[in-house]
Design an enzyme around this catalytic site. Structure first.
Site, PDB file in Angstrom:
ATOM      1  CG  HIS A 180      -0.267  -0.251   2.526  1.00  0.00           C
ATOM      2  ND1 HIS A 180       0.646   0.631   3.062  1.00  0.00           N
ATOM      3  CD2 HIS A 180      -0.351  -1.276   3.420  1.00  0.00           C
ATOM      4  CE1 HIS A 180       1.073   0.184   4.222  1.00  0.00           C
ATOM      5  NE2 HIS A 180       0.500  -0.986   4.462  1.00  0.00           N
ATOM      6  CG  HIS A 233       4.305  -1.782   2.046  1.00  0.00           C
ATOM      7  ND1 HIS A 233       2.971  -2.102   2.096  1.00  0.00           N
ATOM      8  CD2 HIS A 233       4.903  -2.533   3.008  1.00  0.00           C
ATOM      9  CE1 HIS A 233       2.772  -3.011   3.038  1.00  0.00           C
ATOM     10  NE2 HIS A 233       3.909  -3.283   3.608  1.00  0.00           N
ATOM     11  CD  GLN A 235       7.052 -11.037  11.229  1.00  0.00           C
ATOM     12  OE1 GLN A 235       8.208 -11.000  10.821  1.00  0.00           O
ATOM     13  NE2 GLN A 235       6.280  -9.960  11.189  1.00  0.00           N
ATOM     14  N   GLY A 287       8.655   1.450   9.006  1.00  0.00           N
ATOM     15  CA  GLY A 287       7.570   2.399   9.239  1.00  0.00           C
ATOM     16  C   GLY A 287       7.333   2.608  10.731  1.00  0.00           C
ATOM     17  CE  LYS A 318       0.400  -0.165  10.156  1.00  0.00           C
ATOM     18  NZ  LYS A 318       0.212  -1.391  10.980  1.00  0.00           N
ATOM     19  CG  ASP A 319       4.627  -2.253  12.253  1.00  0.00           C
ATOM     20  OD1 ASP A 319       3.778  -2.950  12.784  1.00  0.00           O
ATOM     21  OD2 ASP A 319       4.637  -1.990  11.030  1.00  0.00           O
ATOM     22  CB  VAL A 370       1.321   6.343   4.725  1.00  0.00           C
ATOM     23  CG1 VAL A 370       0.447   6.888   3.602  1.00  0.00           C
ATOM     24  CG2 VAL A 370       2.794   6.686   4.460  1.00  0.00           C
ATOM     25  NE  ARG A 396      -2.154  -9.001  10.475  1.00  0.00           N
ATOM     26  CZ  ARG A 396      -0.857  -9.070  10.805  1.00  0.00           C
ATOM     27  NH1 ARG A 396      -0.168  -7.969  11.001  1.00  0.00           N
ATOM     28  NH2 ARG A 396      -0.257 -10.238  10.933  1.00  0.00           N
TER      29      ARG A 396
HETATM   30  O1  PAF Z   1       7.009  -4.970   9.368  1.00  0.00           O
HETATM   31  C1  PAF Z   1       6.994  -6.018   8.684  1.00  0.00           C
HETATM   32  O2  PAF Z   1       6.403  -6.064   7.603  1.00  0.00           O
HETATM   33  C2  PAF Z   1       7.718  -7.236   9.199  1.00  0.00           C
HETATM   34  O3  PAF Z   1       7.621  -7.349  10.573  1.00  0.00           O
HETATM   35  C3  PAF Z   1       9.194  -7.298   8.752  1.00  0.00           C
HETATM   36  C4  PAF Z   1       9.990  -6.129   9.300  1.00  0.00           C
HETATM   37  C5  PAF Z   1       9.261  -7.291   7.231  1.00  0.00           C
HETATM   38  C6  PAF Z   1       9.847  -8.582   9.263  1.00  0.00           C
HETATM   39  O4  PAF Z   1       9.209  -9.720   8.764  1.00  0.00           O
END
Ligand code: PAF
Length: 287
Positions: free
Chosen positions: A34, A37, A61, A147, A149-150, A176, A187
């Site tokens: 999106h 990215h 993860q 980003g 956001k995370d 964004v 998501r």
């Molecule tokens: O933020 C993400 O999309 C994921 O956690 C990452 C950093 C690509 C690791 O898999």
């Protein structure tokens, strides 16, 4: 644009570029691109001679009850988007090549990983740190872009690289948003029409917190209560995972705001678990 699946080939290509004196920027992603990215890629493009984008839905993860199988994927569209932003190499590995059956080594920053999202996602950041360190080792990138956001993710990855002397410079980019304030996320496609209607109230609540701080409130609990009251009214379908105020770097709990603090949250709306955050400052919104 090169498309490479094999980790050893990625490593060889990056080594060739470095030997030719070219710098590398890595943008790690899980795909389904999106505008958020795209912003990471556009910015990454300006930082180095070569832009490497990794697209890997990292199974390590995701918890056992999470959305690994259903995580949205569209590799062909993603490849076109990456190329349109000047990506030199798209790394698209298979899971078994990144995590072989006998994989036994994990990277953890336990104190920072057990708070916020870590409470309901106990193995998440171990998986993130391990895959990102593997990507750093494979590419030997000079820069990597994540980003905000995370927020917790980038704070943990900065700590990991600092503690382990990983020679990469981590850069971050502001979240964004849709025009109505909803943070962009792959998501968001999980949201029903009614859930999507209520979702912008998440960020509106965080902005209300910032307004309260700007008007002089410093007690974290009072600021959180204000947001929770608004959300109870505006997001009746929402289920709170957490709402917290922490130090932006250490992620330690803040009870009374003296300096800049981070308000971060996760709210479940139907099948989606939406995260967002805002930097609370005495003088105005920064996130
Ligand atoms: O933020 C993400 O999309 C994921 O956690 C990452 C950093 C690509 C690791 O898999």
């Amino acid at each position: 644009m090169h498309i490479i699946k094999n980790p050893a080939e990625l490593s060889a290509q990056c080594r060739a570029w470095r030997n030719a004196g070219q710098s590398i920027c890595l943008v790690p992603t899980m795909g389904y691109y999106h505008a958020g990215h795209e912003d990471l890629m556009q910015y990454g493009r300006t930082l180095a001679d070569k832009l490497v984008v990794s697209l890997f839905v990292n199974p390590t993860q995701f918890g056992p009850t999470e959305d690994l199988a259903n995580y949205p994927r569209d590799h062909e569209r993603d490849a076109r988007i990456a190329e349109s932003h000047g990506c030199d190499l798209l790394f698209l590995p298979d899971a078994q090549d990144m995590f072989t059956q006998d994989h036994a080594t994990w990277v953890e920053v336990p104190k920072m990983a057990k708070v916020l999202c870590g409470v309901s996602r106990p193995i998440h950041f171990r998986g993130v740190c391990t895959v990102v360190l593997k990507l750093f080792n494979l590419t030997q990138a000079d820069f990597a872009v994540f980003g905000e956001k995370d927020w917790q993710q980038q704070a943990i990855l900065k700590k990991m690289t600092e503690d382990l002397n990983v020679p990469v410079c981590i850069k971050t980019r502001a979240t964004v948003r849709e025009r109505d304030g909803l943070a962009l996320s792959s998501r968001n496609v999980y949201l029903s029409t009614e859930e999507r209607r209520q979702a912008p109230a998440i960020y509106a609540g965080l902005c209300a917190a910032q307004n309260l701080v700007a008007s002089g409130e410093r007690h974290a609990q009072k600021i959180k209560n204000h947001v929770l009251q608004k959300w109870a009214k505006d997001i009746p379908l929402g289920r709170l995972d957490y709402l917290t105020i922490v130090d932006p770097r250490s992620l330690e709990n803040v009870e009374y705001l003296e300096n800049e603090a981070l308000m971060a949250c996760a709210v479940r709306l139907g099948k989606a678990r939406l995260i967002d955050n805002i930097l609370l400052t005495a003088c105005g919104t920064q996130a």
